[in-house]
Design a protein around this motif. Sequence first.
Motif: not given
Length: 328
Positions: A32-34, A206-208, A213-215, A265-268
């Motif tokens: 759902g994210r990728v 940023a939204e992802t 990023d819970r902490n 890395e999140v973007g990739h």
Amino acid sequence: MMWPPSLLLLLLLLRRGTQAKPSPDAGPHGQGRVHHAAPLSEAPHDDTHGNFQYDHEAFLGREVAKEFDQLTPEESQARLGRIVDRMDRAGDGDGWVSLAELRSWIAHTQQRHIRDSVSAAWNTYDTDRDGRVGWEELRNATYGHYEPGEEFHDVEDAETYRKMLARDERRFRAADEDGDSVATREELAAFLHPEEFPRMRDVVIAETLEDLDRNKDGYVQVEEYIADLYTAEPGEEEPAWVQTEREQFRDFRDLNKDGKLDGSEVGHWVLPPAQDQPLVEANHLLHESDTDKDGRLSKAEILGNWNMFVGSQATNYGEDLTRHHDEL
């Protein structure tokens, strides 16, 4: 008025799309994210057997390709001729169809679902019917009208709604290329479908990060990555597919091997590099139709190979016969 919370959440979920946790059979993490570019056609690319359905759907889009299949060959060629004129007018208007013009046309047809989505949302957001959507209009249509300083005073989880509003405003500002706080249809498309627009890449990342990023350390740790996908019940043994996802994180997501994902890395991960499918198909159509090998197409060259670009009653019947013969 203020939308009732249940209706508001429904509207937001319909607009964004829900993301339920997948089952153990769901395959790779974060489907759902990728964002993977959809194929130009689900049909096999099988020109050698005279089956040009892939090319038809790539060039016209699936629904329009079906319309052409109902036309006579003469009607189909006439409509193709008008498309050729449009492609040239949209480019440099020199009387030829270049590779860039052909690629641009294919990309345009493949984004029809985005334009349809914007059209469906337009009347909801363009409340003053001036042909543009201002941030105030979109905010009020989505969250209800509040006086300054009174936002969400009548909602139980006001802080959550404030965060959602701030997030939407940031996305709107990024989509608003000229910074006038008013969205054109193209800018609203970028707001509703940010994954489709390169200039929105930073917003998607940023939204992802904010989701996972819970902490709040600015990174996605492996446990945060897993938590987005799987929540263990007390005493439950972790399934094998979750272990596989840990390996995916370690071997393929964490590119610099520091045990966490940064923004790059999140973007990739969520917006992976993709082949330019419209360009590949444009090259293919040009190569097959460019009889004088000058690197561009005349209208005559395209119409001379018309059945590769578009279908008709005749080509549809021929393709059915080919499929029947192959099955035998």
